[in-house]
Design a protein around this motif. Structure first.
Motif, mmCIF file in Angstrom:
data_model
loop_
_atom_site.group_PDB
_atom_site.id
_atom_site.type_symbol
_atom_site.label_atom_id
_atom_site.label_comp_id
_atom_site.label_asym_id
_atom_site.label_seq_id
_atom_site.Cartn_x
_atom_site.Cartn_y
_atom_site.Cartn_z
ATOM 1 N N ARG A 1 0.791 -1.300 -0.005
ATOM 2 C CA ARG A 1 0.014 0.045 0.085
ATOM 3 C C ARG A 1 0.988 1.275 0.101
ATOM 4 O O ARG A 1 0.571 2.217 0.508
ATOM 5 C CB ARG A 1 -0.986 -0.074 1.182
ATOM 6 N N THR A 2 2.106 1.130 -0.499
ATOM 7 C CA THR A 2 3.018 2.178 -0.667
ATOM 8 C C THR A 2 3.062 2.537 -2.381
ATOM 9 O O THR A 2 2.748 1.845 -3.099
ATOM 10 C CB THR A 2 4.212 2.021 -0.146
ATOM 11 N N ASN B 1 -0.962 3.389 -3.258
ATOM 12 C CA ASN B 1 -1.724 4.576 -2.474
ATOM 13 C C ASN B 1 -1.910 5.558 -3.131
ATOM 14 O O ASN B 1 -2.116 6.772 -2.710
ATOM 15 C CB ASN B 1 -1.209 4.604 -1.176
ATOM 16 N N TYR C 1 -9.865 3.798 0.155
ATOM 17 C CA TYR C 1 -9.771 3.167 1.274
ATOM 18 C C TYR C 1 -11.059 1.957 1.677
ATOM 19 O O TYR C 1 -10.530 1.025 2.075
ATOM 20 C CB TYR C 1 -9.783 4.166 2.480
ATOM 21 N N VAL D 1 -9.245 -1.098 -0.082
ATOM 22 C CA VAL D 1 -8.575 -1.429 0.447
ATOM 23 C C VAL D 1 -8.887 -2.616 1.852
ATOM 24 O O VAL D 1 -8.445 -3.732 1.960
ATOM 25 C CB VAL D 1 -7.684 -0.432 1.280
ATOM 26 N N THR E 1 0.888 -6.305 5.511
ATOM 27 C CA THR E 1 0.703 -5.213 4.755
ATOM 28 C C THR E 1 1.879 -4.280 4.765
ATOM 29 O O THR E 1 2.526 -4.542 5.974
ATOM 30 C CB THR E 1 -0.485 -4.469 5.452
ATOM 31 N N TRP E 2 2.074 -3.543 3.914
ATOM 32 C CA TRP E 2 3.147 -2.586 3.850
ATOM 33 C C TRP E 2 2.784 -1.205 3.509
ATOM 34 O O TRP E 2 2.222 -1.212 2.516
ATOM 35 C CB TRP E 2 4.138 -3.148 2.651
ATOM 36 N N SER E 3 2.933 -0.264 4.418
ATOM 37 C CA SER E 3 2.316 1.060 3.965
ATOM 38 C C SER E 3 2.994 2.079 5.165
ATOM 39 O O SER E 3 3.670 1.656 5.907
ATOM 40 C CB SER E 3 0.841 0.929 4.820
ATOM 41 N N ASP F 1 -1.750 5.318 7.374
ATOM 42 C CA ASP F 1 -2.662 4.620 6.778
ATOM 43 C C ASP F 1 -3.479 3.436 7.334
ATOM 44 O O ASP F 1 -4.670 3.191 7.086
ATOM 45 C CB ASP F 1 -1.706 4.116 5.371
ATOM 46 N N THR F 2 -2.586 2.816 8.292
ATOM 47 C CA THR F 2 -3.411 1.626 8.971
ATOM 48 C C THR F 2 -4.445 2.104 9.687
ATOM 49 O O THR F 2 -5.360 1.729 10.175
ATOM 50 C CB THR F 2 -2.558 0.943 9.900
ATOM 51 N N TRP G 1 -7.589 2.606 7.215
ATOM 52 C CA TRP G 1 -7.994 1.394 7.016
ATOM 53 C C TRP G 1 -9.113 1.078 8.181
ATOM 54 O O TRP G 1 -10.219 0.630 8.207
ATOM 55 C CB TRP G 1 -7.060 0.606 6.885
ATOM 56 N N VAL H 1 5.513 -1.392 8.404
ATOM 57 C CA VAL H 1 5.247 0.167 8.219
ATOM 58 C C VAL H 1 6.485 0.782 7.944
ATOM 59 O O VAL H 1 7.398 0.506 8.478
ATOM 60 C CB VAL H 1 4.480 0.759 9.352
#
Length: 428
Positions: free
Chosen positions: A125-126, A153, A160, A163, A175-177, A181-182, A185, A208
């Motif tokens: 999510r980056t 993103n 969102y 997602v 997840t990778w963000s 962002d978390t 969500w 993250v």
């Protein structure tokens, strides 16, 4: 001994050292090749230096002036990818990588403490476009056999609400963000009638990076999602620079780079302490950087950790917007120390000559208590008078941002009767 790490294509096995002296020896063995590689680029070619200490710092302004290929140390035919930074501190900077560079980038990313393998589904999510971060995560996950969900993103295709659907329906495990962002969500999940801590049982960790992260915010995210938060630190110009060990300590990858700390007040440069990070990546082909001044405020220390990695610890404080001593991480820490029952997730702050203005989203029944506690906390931590404003939920992050599912379409030329042909050349 540090845990075993995957050997790279150049035959080295990072992590094969017993203590900090062994780590320094590894760095010095690689440094001559790094200096020689740098001399092949136009930027360093005419500079006179024998040792690293002979060189002034390389700055972001230097990278911008060298755009697009002034830092290139190999033939362009050897390049695998071209990237640019996000430009949060000005004009974006260019960076480029060979296939060998990518083996190094991928290896560093897959050192994550929670591991990654074929049973995992990683939602990235980056950003993908131009920036490095999404591509590194995808390459790292694929190298370990994991399934990748390229959510991006910056794409209108994954708002969102979408997602949340992906997280839930695809049984995403990692997840990778960005950390923030978390929280978005979580708010979107609640708008959809889902409980972040109950309705996503496959989720085993949130990876993250991309913004400084306070301990209090990290704990709040983990509490909301009932999953550990694992931090990484890096830059588009360098790739990953630090990652967490199994004991939750953020370690600099000092087997892959030499790190220094600049005191901006005195100009003194040391191996540890508080100041601004300076990095010399090792094992870099396409774009060698010598004493690159990233500019992030950090605290670096060399002390033994229970993980046994013998790598320096780092605390990333971000960039200071003013000279008052208020740090993004410090202010965030105080905000997320407010009781979880207050429900404060979103905030913003602005400092001026008249003081510090902070706005938080909070329900009316908790507003007075939240304002009082935060005013006292900031007043105790900083020599500044804060003005705290309680805003109704939805003021900073409108519900439409969390619930919208825009229609995405390709450009069209032919329409049926009754269709809106004004959308012929629009994508959404």
């Amino acid at each position: 001994m540090p845990r075993a790490m995957t050997a790279l294509g150049d035959g080295t096995a990072p992590g094969d050292w017993a203590d900090f002296a062994g780590l320094a020896k590894l760095q010095q063995e690689q440094l001559p090749a790094t200096l020689a590689a740098a001399r092949r680029s136009p930027f360093y070619r005419d500079r006179t230096f024998t040792t690293l200490a002979d060189l002034p710092l390389t700055t972001k302004a230097d990278l911008r002036d060298a755009y697009p290929f002034g830092m290139l140390a190999v033939d362009r035919a050897q390049l695998a990818t071209y990237h640019e930074s996000s430009g949060t501190t000005g004009t974006p900077t260019a960076s480029y990588y060979t296939e060998a560079d990518w083996r190094d980038l991928t290896e560093r990313y897959t050192r994550i403490a929670v591991g990654i393998g074929p049973a995992d589904t990683l939602m990235v999510r980056t950003p993908y476009a131009l920036m490095l971060t999404g591509h590194v995560a995808q390459a790292g996950a694929r190298s370990r056999g994991a399934t990748v969900v390229p959510a991006d993103n910056r794409s209108a295709a994954t708002p969102y609400a979408k997602v949340v659907t992906l997280l839930h329906d695809l049984d995403v495990t990692l997840t990778w963000s960005l950390p923030t962002d978390t929280l978005l969500w979580a708010a979107a999940a609640r708008h959809a009638g889902l409980d972040p801590g109950r309705d996503f049982p496959a989720l085993r960790a949130l990876l993250v990076a991309g913004e400084p992260l306070s301990r209090a915010k990290r704990d709040r995210i983990a509490e909301i999602w009932r999953a550990p938060v694992v931090e990484e630190y890096g830059a588009s110009e360098t790739g990953g620079l630090a990652g967490e060990c199994p004991h939750g300590t953020l370690h600099l990858w000092a087997d892959r780079a030499i790190f220094e700390v600049l005191d901006p007040a005195t100009g003194r440069i040391s191996a540890d302490g508080a100041g601004e990070l300076v990095v010399t990546p090792l094992f870099r082909e396409a774009m060698p950087l010598l004493r690159y001044h990233i500019g992030d405020r950090v605290e670096v220390s060399y002390r033994d950790c229970a993980c046994g990695w013998a790598l320096p610890e780092v605390r990333v404080l971000g960039r200071f917007p003013t000279g008052s001593g208020i740090t993004p991480v410090g202010l965030e820490e105080l905000i997320f120390r407010l009781p979880a029952t207050f429900g404060v997730l979103f905030w913003r702050a602005r400092e001026s000559d008249s003081g510090l203005r902070v706005q938080i989203e909070v329900e009316a029944r908790f507003a007075d208590a939240a304002v009082g506690e935060l005013t006292a906390a900031i007043g105790s931590a900083y020599p500044i008078k804060p003005l705290i404003e309680a805003l109704p939920p939805g003021s900073l992050v409108p519900p439409r941002v969390l619930t919208a599912l825009p229609e995405i379409m390709k450009p069209r030329g032919l329409f049926h009767a009754g269709e809106d042909w004004d959308r012929a050349l629009r994508y959404y």
